[in-house]
Design a protein around this motif. Sequence first.
Motif, PDB file in Angstrom:
ATOM      1  N   ARG A   1       0.894  -1.229  -0.092  1.00  0.00           N
ATOM      2  CA  ARG A   1      -0.083  -0.163  -0.211  1.00  0.00           C
ATOM      3  C   ARG A   1       1.055   1.255  -0.109  1.00  0.00           C
ATOM      4  N   PRO A   2       0.460   2.636  -0.372  1.00  0.00           N
ATOM      5  CA  PRO A   2       1.254   3.632  -0.451  1.00  0.00           C
ATOM      6  C   PRO A   2       1.728   3.835   0.988  1.00  0.00           C
ATOM      7  N   VAL A   3       2.721   4.408   1.317  1.00  0.00           N
ATOM      8  CA  VAL A   3       3.341   4.878   2.554  1.00  0.00           C
ATOM      9  C   VAL A   3       4.081   6.094   2.404  1.00  0.00           C
ATOM     10  N   SER A   4       3.911   7.187   3.428  1.00  0.00           N
ATOM     11  CA  SER A   4       4.383   8.570   3.360  1.00  0.00           C
ATOM     12  C   SER A   4       4.799   8.730   4.598  1.00  0.00           C
ATOM     13  N   ILE A   5       6.104   9.486   4.828  1.00  0.00           N
ATOM     14  CA  ILE A   5       6.560   9.677   6.091  1.00  0.00           C
ATOM     15  C   ILE A   5       6.797  11.282   5.855  1.00  0.00           C
ATOM     16  N   TRP A   6       6.066  11.896   6.921  1.00  0.00           N
ATOM     17  CA  TRP A   6       6.472  13.438   6.958  1.00  0.00           C
ATOM     18  C   TRP A   6       7.360  13.557   8.290  1.00  0.00           C
ATOM     19  N   ALA A   7       8.628  14.267   7.741  1.00  0.00           N
ATOM     20  CA  ALA A   7       9.556  14.359   8.770  1.00  0.00           C
ATOM     21  C   ALA A   7       9.767  16.006   9.147  1.00  0.00           C
ATOM     22  N   THR A   8       9.580  16.299  10.399  1.00  0.00           N
ATOM     23  CA  THR A   8       9.681  17.584  10.525  1.00  0.00           C
ATOM     24  C   THR A   8      10.729  18.086  11.577  1.00  0.00           C
ATOM     25  N   ASP A   9      11.470  19.239  11.918  1.00  0.00           N
ATOM     26  CA  ASP A   9      12.143  19.982  12.864  1.00  0.00           C
ATOM     27  C   ASP A   9      12.242  21.110  12.558  1.00  0.00           C
ATOM     28  N   LEU A  10      12.581  21.904  13.769  1.00  0.00           N
ATOM     29  CA  LEU A  10      12.672  23.115  13.871  1.00  0.00           C
ATOM     30  C   LEU A  10      13.951  23.741  13.180  1.00  0.00           C
ATOM     31  N   SER A  11      14.709  23.130  13.061  1.00  0.00           N
ATOM     32  CA  SER A  11      16.342  23.340  12.770  1.00  0.00           C
ATOM     33  C   SER A  11      16.406  23.243  11.054  1.00  0.00           C
ATOM     34  N   SER A  12      16.606  24.565  10.471  1.00  0.00           N
ATOM     35  CA  SER A  12      17.002  24.368   8.906  1.00  0.00           C
ATOM     36  C   SER A  12      18.101  23.833   8.718  1.00  0.00           C
ATOM     37  N   ALA A  13      19.324  23.977   9.604  1.00  0.00           N
ATOM     38  CA  ALA A  13      20.628  23.350   9.549  1.00  0.00           C
ATOM     39  C   ALA A  13      20.460  21.750   9.645  1.00  0.00           C
ATOM     40  N   ALA A  14      19.814  21.257  10.544  1.00  0.00           N
ATOM     41  CA  ALA A  14      19.579  19.751  10.891  1.00  0.00           C
ATOM     42  C   ALA A  14      19.033  19.210   9.642  1.00  0.00           C
ATOM     43  N   LEU A  15      17.910  19.730   9.220  1.00  0.00           N
ATOM     44  CA  LEU A  15      17.006  19.483   7.935  1.00  0.00           C
ATOM     45  C   LEU A  15      18.072  19.295   6.493  1.00  0.00           C
ATOM     46  N   THR A  16      18.896  20.177   6.600  1.00  0.00           N
ATOM     47  CA  THR A  16      19.469  20.325   5.248  1.00  0.00           C
ATOM     48  C   THR A  16      20.563  18.796   5.382  1.00  0.00           C
ATOM     49  N   ARG A  17      21.207  18.548   6.812  1.00  0.00           N
ATOM     50  CA  ARG A  17      21.947  17.333   6.786  1.00  0.00           C
ATOM     51  C   ARG A  17      20.910  16.231   6.459  1.00  0.00           C
ATOM     52  N   ALA A  18      19.585  16.070   6.948  1.00  0.00           N
ATOM     53  CA  ALA A  18      18.928  15.204   6.745  1.00  0.00           C
ATOM     54  C   ALA A  18      18.681  14.821   5.317  1.00  0.00           C
ATOM     55  N   LYS A  19      18.054  15.885   4.653  1.00  0.00           N
ATOM     56  CA  LYS A  19      17.834  15.716   3.145  1.00  0.00           C
ATOM     57  C   LYS A  19      19.094  15.183   2.487  1.00  0.00           C
ATOM     58  N   ALA A  20      20.287  15.472   2.646  1.00  0.00           N
ATOM     59  CA  ALA A  20      21.556  15.200   2.240  1.00  0.00           C
ATOM     60  C   ALA A  20      21.596  13.428   2.207  1.00  0.00           C
ATOM     61  N   GLY A  21      21.263  13.014   3.639  1.00  0.00           N
ATOM     62  CA  GLY A  21      21.249  11.507   3.678  1.00  0.00           C
ATOM     63  C   GLY A  21      22.528  10.681   3.955  1.00  0.00           C
TER      64      GLY A  21
END
Length: 504
Positions: free
Chosen positions: A142-162
């Motif tokens: 079945r379709p699965v989606s994960i919404w991942a949120t954080d306050l920190s833009s710097a942390a999210l940049t690293r997260a997106k790089a993976g």
Amino acid sequence: MNPALARTEPLKQPDPVLLRDMIATCYGIYLDDTCTRTLEAAIQQRSSTLGMSAERYAKQLTKQPDEQEFQLLTEELLNHETQFFRNRPHMQALRDVILPELHQRLPPGQPLRLWSAGCATGEEAYSLAITVLEAFGEPLPRPVSIWATDLSSAALTRAKAGVYKGRSLAHLTPQQRVRYFEAHGAELTVASRVRRLVQFEQFNLLDPIPAQGQGIDILFCQNVTIYFQINTCRSLMERFYDALNDGGVLFLGFSETLWNIFNKLRWREVGDSFVYYKDSERTSEQRYRRTVSFATDPGPTSRGLPAPAPASQPDLSRAARHHSRSGEPHIDHRATSAIIEQIEGLLDTGQTEEALTRLQSLPLVGIDAPQILALMARAHANRGDFELAGAEAHRALALNPLTTEAYLLIGLIYARQNRHSAALVQFERARYLDNQSPVLAFHLAECYRQLGRRDDALREYRNCMHQLTLHPPDKLLDGVAARWLRETCQHSMEGLRPERTYNL
């Protein structure tokens, strides 16, 4: 939060207090008084980056708040160090029980929606994606989606790089490394089919939850609400409740509780972990039958529960609970007290990791919750995580202001920061509740000595030595032998006695 208690020049009041309260109002993160040095260190860092004095920076930010700079200051306070599969019991419960249940209950083709709230640098969100793939296999049914949120833009940049390396990878199995990552030297990059399941977005948990966060089936929010004040936590849980689908599941951190905070969500034991869920009368009876079946089935652990403990080593943490008609476990206070006593013995003998493991097997509900939280705080302080320990101790006191161990721990944190007047207040509160503890008498004496209160220090050293007569010399008290405490008291008392003078 950053556990380092940096040495900085204290700022003049009231600027740090004003900034602390502004941070709590804007982002929910409340820095109690044990975290003053952390806030001052963050102010020093930001002011140095901008080329101005710390006092000028604090005064300017309080008088003329700048949203972007306020965000950057808050990010300095956040600890983004995390790991894949940090809380394995939760991931095992998700893989072996929760996901199969949801897949069976949801209509065919309906998307399964997960939210990692406070995802930091992405390890938790990708762990959820890997767990989904392990539970359902590929291709996904079945379709699965994960919404991942954080306050920190710097942390999210690293997260997106993976891209990850070092300690964050420590809990991955060899099979997971090969199957879900691409190796590039010492670094691992998250595989594209894992990354496609996750959408990262900056979000402040105090803001209204957008459409993307509505209709959630599984919500992870771990080690976030412990830094929120009770009212802030209650408000967030109200919005989480509205965002969850009926039957949706909330995973909090091991030291986070909704007991006496928010009662709309019910709790459930799944394997070695505890989860909260949104239930209706329609599903309540089904939940009861399923929970009782899981609790009494002696079958293999593949169903998400550990095998029964050997008869010679009874699992007291499970003996302390039985399931009510509602499906929620009922807590046996006497059995839980026996477990707490065992855990205190482990902490006294320095077995911190084993103590934490056992503490995490106990639900943070009922009258024992504050005491369990205080012991968690003590264990985390033993590991050097003083800010988490302080937050846990303050939460224990918010739930029950008569939790002696919490006052003692907060006092020890102040004493470590050389804030002996503040420490003394906490120790004296603990003494009011317990006047038979030699360890508490010793810390009171040390605090009085540091403050130059000689007579009070001598009195408490004598109290400590008197109370130590009730304990064998080799008995460990809060990690130190009774003999050592007695010898230290004697040595300190000799140093406090006035020198004799002789007339010749």
